[in-house]
Design a protein around this motif. Structure first.
Motif, mmCIF file in Angstrom:
data_model
loop_
_atom_site.group_PDB
_atom_site.id
_atom_site.type_symbol
_atom_site.label_atom_id
_atom_site.label_comp_id
_atom_site.label_asym_id
_atom_site.label_seq_id
_atom_site.Cartn_x
_atom_site.Cartn_y
_atom_site.Cartn_z
ATOM 1 N N GLU A 4 35.466 -70.278 16.031
ATOM 2 C CA GLU A 4 35.169 -68.890 16.412
ATOM 3 C C GLU A 4 34.015 -68.319 15.593
ATOM 4 O O GLU A 4 33.311 -67.418 16.060
ATOM 5 C CB GLU A 4 36.413 -68.012 16.234
ATOM 6 C CG GLU A 4 37.538 -68.355 17.190
ATOM 7 C CD GLU A 4 38.849 -67.655 16.837
ATOM 8 O OE1 GLU A 4 39.571 -67.270 17.776
ATOM 9 O OE2 GLU A 4 39.156 -67.507 15.637
ATOM 10 N N ASP A 15 25.103 -55.305 15.804
ATOM 11 C CA ASP A 15 26.484 -55.274 16.273
ATOM 12 C C ASP A 15 26.962 -56.717 16.417
ATOM 13 O O ASP A 15 26.598 -57.409 17.362
ATOM 14 C CB ASP A 15 26.544 -54.537 17.615
ATOM 15 C CG ASP A 15 27.967 -54.350 18.103
ATOM 16 O OD1 ASP A 15 28.910 -54.507 17.295
ATOM 17 O OD2 ASP A 15 28.140 -54.071 19.298
ATOM 18 N N LEU A 16 27.728 -57.166 15.430
ATOM 19 C CA LEU A 16 28.202 -58.550 15.383
ATOM 20 C C LEU A 16 29.707 -58.581 15.183
ATOM 21 O O LEU A 16 30.260 -57.730 14.486
ATOM 22 C CB LEU A 16 27.554 -59.286 14.197
ATOM 23 C CG LEU A 16 26.045 -59.446 14.226
ATOM 24 C CD1 LEU A 16 25.527 -59.754 12.831
ATOM 25 C CD2 LEU A 16 25.660 -60.554 15.187
ATOM 26 N N ASP A 17 30.341 -59.584 15.766
ATOM 27 C CA ASP A 17 31.767 -59.773 15.515
ATOM 28 C C ASP A 17 31.983 -60.097 14.045
ATOM 29 O O ASP A 17 31.165 -60.772 13.414
ATOM 30 C CB ASP A 17 32.317 -60.919 16.366
ATOM 31 C CG ASP A 17 32.368 -60.568 17.841
ATOM 32 O OD1 ASP A 17 32.486 -59.369 18.174
ATOM 33 O OD2 ASP A 17 32.277 -61.498 18.671
ATOM 34 N N ASP A 18 33.086 -59.622 13.506
ATOM 35 C CA ASP A 18 33.453 -59.905 12.121
ATOM 36 C C ASP A 18 34.142 -61.270 12.066
ATOM 37 O O ASP A 18 35.109 -61.504 12.782
ATOM 38 C CB ASP A 18 34.390 -58.808 11.611
ATOM 39 C CG ASP A 18 34.674 -58.897 10.126
ATOM 40 O OD1 ASP A 18 34.416 -59.955 9.514
ATOM 41 O OD2 ASP A 18 35.162 -57.902 9.573
ATOM 42 N N ILE A 74 29.095 -66.780 15.996
ATOM 43 C CA ILE A 74 28.623 -65.630 15.219
ATOM 44 C C ILE A 74 27.450 -66.077 14.353
ATOM 45 O O ILE A 74 26.411 -65.408 14.293
ATOM 46 C CB ILE A 74 29.760 -65.024 14.362
ATOM 47 C CG1 ILE A 74 30.915 -64.543 15.244
ATOM 48 C CG2 ILE A 74 29.228 -63.890 13.484
ATOM 49 C CD1 ILE A 74 32.192 -64.198 14.482
ATOM 50 N N ARG A 83 29.311 -61.960 7.576
ATOM 51 C CA ARG A 83 28.059 -61.710 8.307
ATOM 52 C C ARG A 83 26.863 -61.553 7.398
ATOM 53 O O ARG A 83 25.825 -62.201 7.603
ATOM 54 C CB ARG A 83 28.208 -60.459 9.184
ATOM 55 C CG ARG A 83 29.234 -60.619 10.280
ATOM 56 C CD ARG A 83 29.593 -59.298 10.910
ATOM 57 N NE ARG A 83 30.400 -58.511 9.958
ATOM 58 C CZ ARG A 83 30.995 -57.379 10.263
ATOM 59 N NH1 ARG A 83 30.873 -56.868 11.471
ATOM 60 N NH2 ARG A 83 31.715 -56.738 9.369
ATOM 61 N N ARG A 142 39.029 -65.552 11.448
ATOM 62 C CA ARG A 142 38.672 -66.380 12.608
ATOM 63 C C ARG A 142 38.558 -67.838 12.183
ATOM 64 O O ARG A 142 38.288 -68.134 11.029
ATOM 65 C CB ARG A 142 37.364 -65.913 13.228
ATOM 66 C CG ARG A 142 37.476 -64.527 13.842
ATOM 67 C CD ARG A 142 36.170 -64.114 14.473
ATOM 68 N NE ARG A 142 36.228 -62.722 14.885
ATOM 69 C CZ ARG A 142 36.206 -62.328 16.152
ATOM 70 N NH1 ARG A 142 36.109 -63.221 17.114
ATOM 71 N NH2 ARG A 142 36.255 -61.046 16.443
#
Length: 132
Positions: A112, A101-104, A116, A17, A108
């Protein structure tokens, strides 16, 4: 002459990220913002899926490597953006802090990771508008 704003992106491993966010902001800002990224517990390498999805945009992360977060990084920054690093990020008065707030992207697939990346890109573009 006005100084350019400095932005620090922080996540746990500095392998996904924060690497994407720093590269995207540097790409869009074209020298108008100083950008850095770091991690509270850096990984050994940048996530290969992250490297691949950034290559799709013409941004090469293959020579980047995760860096350890330092107090100096935070002190030098005007804006500190955390991405799931919890309490590991030092807090200094006078700094602007944002928590995204982000998906890791760890573990993935490229398919996927792409959404992101796109979410980060939209946030980075909004941030750049605010900074300019």
């Amino acid at each position: 002459m006005p100084t350019i704003p400095e932005v620090l992106f922080v996540c746990v491993h500095n392998a996904g990220r924060s690497q994407m966010a720093a590269a995207l902001l540097a790409h869009h800002a074209r020298g108008r913002v100083a950008v850095r990224s770091a991690g509270s517990t850096p990984a050994e390498e940048v996530n290969p899926a992250v490297v691949e999805v950034m290559n799709e945009l013409g941004i090469d992360l293959s020579r980047r490597f995760p860096k350890k977060l330092s107090t100096e990084d935070v002190e030098a920054s005007d804006v500190v953006i955390t991405m799931g690093c919890g309490d590991a990020c030092p807090v200094f008065p006078g700094k602007r802090y944002l928590d995204w707030d982000l998906d890791d992207p760890a573990d993935r697939t490229v398919d996927e990771v792409r959404p992101i990346r796109d979410d980060i890109d939209a946030r980075v573009r909004r941030l750049l508008t605010e900074l300019m």
